[in-house]
Design a protein around this motif. Structure first.
Motif, PDB file in Angstrom:
ATOM      1  N   VAL A  47     -37.214  -2.981 -26.389  1.00  0.00           N
ATOM      2  CA  VAL A  47     -37.322  -3.347 -24.979  1.00  0.00           C
ATOM      3  C   VAL A  47     -37.690  -5.012 -24.726  1.00  0.00           C
ATOM      4  CG1 VAL A  47     -39.825  -2.861 -25.144  1.00  0.00           C
ATOM      5  CG2 VAL A  47     -38.850  -3.023 -23.021  1.00  0.00           C
ATOM      6  N   VAL A  48     -37.117  -5.649 -23.848  1.00  0.00           N
ATOM      7  CA  VAL A  48     -37.186  -7.100 -23.400  1.00  0.00           C
ATOM      8  C   VAL A  48     -37.945  -7.440 -22.433  1.00  0.00           C
ATOM      9  CG1 VAL A  48     -36.113  -9.053 -23.238  1.00  0.00           C
ATOM     10  CG2 VAL A  48     -35.130  -7.662 -24.997  1.00  0.00           C
ATOM     11  N   TYR A  49     -39.058  -7.990 -22.477  1.00  0.00           N
ATOM     12  CA  TYR A  49     -39.880  -8.608 -21.409  1.00  0.00           C
ATOM     13  C   TYR A  49     -39.574  -9.916 -21.009  1.00  0.00           C
ATOM     14  CZ  TYR A  49     -42.692  -4.608 -21.656  1.00  0.00           C
ATOM     15  OH  TYR A  49     -43.473  -3.124 -21.681  1.00  0.00           O
ATOM     16  N   SER A  50     -38.618 -10.317 -20.269  1.00  0.00           N
ATOM     17  CA  SER A  50     -38.059 -11.774 -19.722  1.00  0.00           C
ATOM     18  C   SER A  50     -38.933 -12.101 -18.417  1.00  0.00           C
ATOM     19  CB  SER A  50     -36.891 -11.888 -19.636  1.00  0.00           C
ATOM     20  OG  SER A  50     -36.341 -13.024 -19.420  1.00  0.00           O
ATOM     21  N   ALA A  51     -39.982 -13.049 -18.602  1.00  0.00           N
ATOM     22  CA  ALA A  51     -41.007 -13.201 -17.450  1.00  0.00           C
ATOM     23  C   ALA A  51     -40.958 -14.533 -16.820  1.00  0.00           C
ATOM     24  CB  ALA A  51     -42.435 -13.023 -17.860  1.00  0.00           C
ATOM     25  N   ARG A  52     -41.147 -14.707 -15.675  1.00  0.00           N
ATOM     26  CA  ARG A  52     -41.725 -16.147 -15.027  1.00  0.00           C
ATOM     27  C   ARG A  52     -40.289 -16.675 -14.374  1.00  0.00           C
ATOM     28  NH1 ARG A  52     -46.418 -19.074 -16.074  1.00  0.00           N
ATOM     29  NH2 ARG A  52     -46.614 -20.396 -14.225  1.00  0.00           N
ATOM     30  N   GLN A  53     -39.346 -15.949 -13.985  1.00  0.00           N
ATOM     31  CA  GLN A  53     -38.203 -16.467 -13.520  1.00  0.00           C
ATOM     32  C   GLN A  53     -38.498 -17.194 -12.023  1.00  0.00           C
ATOM     33  OE1 GLN A  53     -35.358 -13.404 -12.217  1.00  0.00           O
ATOM     34  NE2 GLN A  53     -34.580 -14.711 -10.691  1.00  0.00           N
ATOM     35  N   HIS A  54     -39.556 -16.638 -11.380  1.00  0.00           N
ATOM     36  CA  HIS A  54     -40.109 -17.493 -10.153  1.00  0.00           C
ATOM     37  C   HIS A  54     -41.432 -18.118 -10.558  1.00  0.00           C
ATOM     38  CE1 HIS A  54     -37.525 -14.476  -7.866  1.00  0.00           C
ATOM     39  NE2 HIS A  54     -36.876 -15.749  -8.219  1.00  0.00           N
ATOM     40  N   ALA A  55     -41.545 -19.280 -10.955  1.00  0.00           N
ATOM     41  CA  ALA A  55     -42.596 -19.794 -11.811  1.00  0.00           C
ATOM     42  C   ALA A  55     -43.903 -19.909 -11.064  1.00  0.00           C
ATOM     43  CB  ALA A  55     -42.167 -21.368 -12.179  1.00  0.00           C
ATOM     44  N   ASN A  56     -44.095 -19.890  -9.750  1.00  0.00           N
ATOM     45  CA  ASN A  56     -45.174 -19.787  -9.125  1.00  0.00           C
ATOM     46  C   ASN A  56     -45.768 -18.442  -9.044  1.00  0.00           C
ATOM     47  OD1 ASN A  56     -43.445 -18.891  -7.191  1.00  0.00           O
ATOM     48  ND2 ASN A  56     -44.585 -19.724  -5.206  1.00  0.00           N
ATOM     49  N   GLU A  57     -45.068 -17.361  -9.652  1.00  0.00           N
ATOM     50  CA  GLU A  57     -45.533 -15.981  -9.582  1.00  0.00           C
ATOM     51  C   GLU A  57     -46.239 -16.161 -11.065  1.00  0.00           C
ATOM     52  OE1 GLU A  57     -42.472 -13.348  -8.925  1.00  0.00           O
ATOM     53  OE2 GLU A  57     -42.038 -14.584  -6.921  1.00  0.00           O
ATOM     54  N   VAL A  86     -40.075  -4.675 -29.701  1.00  0.00           N
ATOM     55  CA  VAL A  86     -40.518  -5.426 -28.344  1.00  0.00           C
ATOM     56  C   VAL A  86     -40.446  -6.884 -28.409  1.00  0.00           C
ATOM     57  CG1 VAL A  86     -42.537  -5.794 -26.654  1.00  0.00           C
ATOM     58  CG2 VAL A  86     -42.314  -3.708 -28.271  1.00  0.00           C
ATOM     59  N   VAL A  87     -39.433  -7.470 -27.400  1.00  0.00           N
ATOM     60  CA  VAL A  87     -39.254  -8.865 -27.563  1.00  0.00           C
ATOM     61  C   VAL A  87     -39.936  -9.610 -26.171  1.00  0.00           C
ATOM     62  CG1 VAL A  87     -37.431 -10.581 -27.263  1.00  0.00           C
ATOM     63  CG2 VAL A  87     -37.130  -8.260 -28.560  1.00  0.00           C
ATOM     64  N   PHE A  88     -40.629 -10.541 -26.278  1.00  0.00           N
ATOM     65  CA  PHE A  88     -41.150 -11.358 -25.113  1.00  0.00           C
ATOM     66  C   PHE A  88     -40.383 -12.556 -24.965  1.00  0.00           C
ATOM     67  CE2 PHE A  88     -44.382  -8.189 -26.581  1.00  0.00           C
ATOM     68  CZ  PHE A  88     -44.958  -7.808 -25.318  1.00  0.00           C
ATOM     69  N   HIS A  89     -40.146 -13.102 -23.591  1.00  0.00           N
ATOM     70  CA  HIS A  89     -39.790 -14.267 -23.415  1.00  0.00           C
ATOM     71  C   HIS A  89     -40.665 -14.624 -22.017  1.00  0.00           C
ATOM     72  CE1 HIS A  89     -36.157 -16.318 -20.863  1.00  0.00           C
ATOM     73  NE2 HIS A  89     -36.979 -17.327 -21.631  1.00  0.00           N
ATOM     74  N   PRO A  90     -41.812 -15.075 -22.348  1.00  0.00           N
ATOM     75  CA  PRO A  90     -42.612 -15.214 -21.239  1.00  0.00           C
ATOM     76  C   PRO A  90     -42.739 -16.192 -20.292  1.00  0.00           C
ATOM     77  CG  PRO A  90     -43.606 -16.330 -23.363  1.00  0.00           C
ATOM     78  CD  PRO A  90     -42.332 -15.490 -23.775  1.00  0.00           C
ATOM     79  N   ILE A  91     -41.959 -17.299 -20.326  1.00  0.00           N
ATOM     80  CA  ILE A  91     -41.510 -18.327 -19.283  1.00  0.00           C
ATOM     81  C   ILE A  91     -40.135 -18.495 -19.349  1.00  0.00           C
ATOM     82  CG2 ILE A  91     -42.124 -20.519 -18.381  1.00  0.00           C
ATOM     83  CD1 ILE A  91     -44.718 -20.426 -19.546  1.00  0.00           C
ATOM     84  N   ASP A 151     -32.278  -1.647 -25.135  1.00  0.00           N
ATOM     85  CA  ASP A 151     -32.244  -0.435 -24.412  1.00  0.00           C
ATOM     86  C   ASP A 151     -32.902  -0.641 -23.016  1.00  0.00           C
ATOM     87  OD1 ASP A 151     -31.340   1.964 -26.362  1.00  0.00           O
ATOM     88  OD2 ASP A 151     -32.631   0.302 -27.400  1.00  0.00           O
ATOM     89  N   ILE A 152     -33.784  -1.386 -22.866  1.00  0.00           N
ATOM     90  CA  ILE A 152     -34.476  -1.617 -21.477  1.00  0.00           C
ATOM     91  C   ILE A 152     -34.722  -3.248 -21.502  1.00  0.00           C
ATOM     92  CG2 ILE A 152     -36.661  -1.262 -20.167  1.00  0.00           C
ATOM     93  CD1 ILE A 152     -36.702   1.593 -21.246  1.00  0.00           C
ATOM     94  N   ARG A 205     -41.283  -5.983 -11.241  1.00  0.00           N
ATOM     95  CA  ARG A 205     -39.935  -5.539 -10.743  1.00  0.00           C
ATOM     96  C   ARG A 205     -38.941  -5.327 -11.830  1.00  0.00           C
ATOM     97  NH1 ARG A 205     -39.831 -10.392  -6.567  1.00  0.00           N
ATOM     98  NH2 ARG A 205     -41.708 -10.267  -5.650  1.00  0.00           N
ATOM     99  N   ALA A 206     -38.587  -4.291 -12.181  1.00  0.00           N
ATOM    100  CA  ALA A 206     -37.956  -3.796 -13.230  1.00  0.00           C
ATOM    101  C   ALA A 206     -36.461  -3.450 -13.005  1.00  0.00           C
ATOM    102  CB  ALA A 206     -38.515  -2.359 -13.856  1.00  0.00           C
ATOM    103  N   THR A 207     -35.657  -4.035 -13.964  1.00  0.00           N
ATOM    104  CA  THR A 207     -34.295  -3.595 -13.704  1.00  0.00           C
ATOM    105  C   THR A 207     -33.729  -3.363 -15.361  1.00  0.00           C
ATOM    106  OG1 THR A 207     -33.798  -5.911 -14.292  1.00  0.00           O
ATOM    107  CG2 THR A 207     -33.837  -5.434 -12.125  1.00  0.00           C
ATOM    108  N   ARG A 208     -33.119  -2.072 -15.338  1.00  0.00           N
ATOM    109  CA  ARG A 208     -32.343  -1.613 -16.587  1.00  0.00           C
ATOM    110  C   ARG A 208     -30.914  -2.165 -16.258  1.00  0.00           C
ATOM    111  NH1 ARG A 208     -32.923   2.958 -20.679  1.00  0.00           N
ATOM    112  NH2 ARG A 208     -30.944   3.008 -21.346  1.00  0.00           N
ATOM    113  N   THR A 209     -30.256  -3.040 -16.897  1.00  0.00           N
ATOM    114  CA  THR A 209     -29.120  -3.568 -16.639  1.00  0.00           C
ATOM    115  C   THR A 209     -28.235  -2.923 -17.359  1.00  0.00           C
ATOM    116  OG1 THR A 209     -29.474  -5.096 -18.588  1.00  0.00           O
ATOM    117  CG2 THR A 209     -30.110  -5.901 -16.478  1.00  0.00           C
ATOM    118  N   SER A 210     -26.807  -2.867 -16.939  1.00  0.00           N
ATOM    119  CA  SER A 210     -25.661  -2.143 -17.413  1.00  0.00           C
ATOM    120  C   SER A 210     -24.663  -2.979 -18.229  1.00  0.00           C
ATOM    121  CB  SER A 210     -25.183  -1.529 -16.263  1.00  0.00           C
ATOM    122  OG  SER A 210     -24.729  -2.228 -15.407  1.00  0.00           O
ATOM    123  N   ARG A 211     -25.050  -4.383 -18.245  1.00  0.00           N
ATOM    124  CA  ARG A 211     -24.038  -5.435 -18.914  1.00  0.00           C
ATOM    125  C   ARG A 211     -23.811  -4.932 -20.357  1.00  0.00           C
ATOM    126  NH1 ARG A 211     -22.689 -10.034 -15.403  1.00  0.00           N
ATOM    127  NH2 ARG A 211     -21.516 -10.481 -17.112  1.00  0.00           N
TER     128      ARG A 211
END
Length: 211
Positions: A47-57, A86-91, A151-152, A205-211
């Motif tokens: 599972v990958v958590y890729s966060a802070r796409q919108h940086a004021n959030e 578990v993979v974290f990409h915090p910003i 997977d997620i 806001r979660a997305t399970r991608t299909s690419r």
């Protein structure tokens, strides 16, 4: 967190303005001198958590790093690393995060919406699947994706002030078409995780991608 044997922290790229962007892989300690993410993700789900796409959030980074802390320090959480990588990409948007931080020091009561976007005024994920996007940080998510084939894939967001005024003032929601029923209020579309220290509300806001 890099002091824990379960954590592999590494620079995964740079932003348009030259800021380092980091990621961290969590799994039980590996003794081998060489190992493969492709093999690791075959043996266990990832599972990958890729966060802070919108940086004021800002809360998207906060609750992502809190989960990483629990996985490293709480025995009950750490045991889960035997079953999942578990993979974290915090910003994701490092330039926007810096701008939002600088603006809040000058105008702490403002929405800081200028930090929402990248340093070029477009969403940081624009052209993220292109071979050579103009924003170098745009390609980092696809790089992590191709490395792990997870997977997620979760894209945590947050709800800063600009989301709340939609409901409690006469501010109109986003209109996607000419039909008024298509107005979007994002605050109802997240997963809610109430904080225990004061009135802290976080969301994904979660997305399970299909690419």
């Amino acid at each position: 967190m890099s002091t824990f044997k379960e954590a592999t922290v590494y620079k995964v790229g740079e932003s348009y303005l030259g800021k380092d962007v980091w990621a961290m892989d969590l799994m039980p300690p590996i003794e081998a001198s060489h190992w493969s993410q492709a093999k690791a993700t075959t043996l266990k789900p990832t599972v990958v958590y890729s966060a802070r796409q919108h940086a004021n959030e800002v809360s998207s980074t906060s609750h992502t790093l809190k989960l990483a802390e629990l996985l490293l320090t709480d025995p009950a959480y750490r045991d889960k690393l035997k079953k999942v990588n578990v993979v974290f990409h915090p910003i994701t948007n490092a330039d926007g995060a810096q701008l939002a931080y600088d603006l809040q020091k000058m105008t702490p009561d403002y929405m800081l919406h200028a930090g929402y976007l990248s340093s070029l005024g477009v969403d940081v994920t624009a052209a993220q699947w292109d071979t050579d996007p103009i924003l170098p940080e745009s390609g980092i998510r696809s790089k992590i994706w191709r490395t792990w084939l997870p997977d997620i894939f979760l894209n945590p967001h947050g709800y800063p002030t600009h989301e709340w005024v939609q409901l409690f003032s006469e501010y109109a929601a986003w209109v996607r078409t000419r039909s008024v029923e298509t107005r979007d209020y994002w605050t109802m579309r997240g997963w809610w995780m109430p904080g225990s220290r004061g009135w802290t509300i976080r969301s994904i806001r979660a997305t399970r991608t299909s690419r």
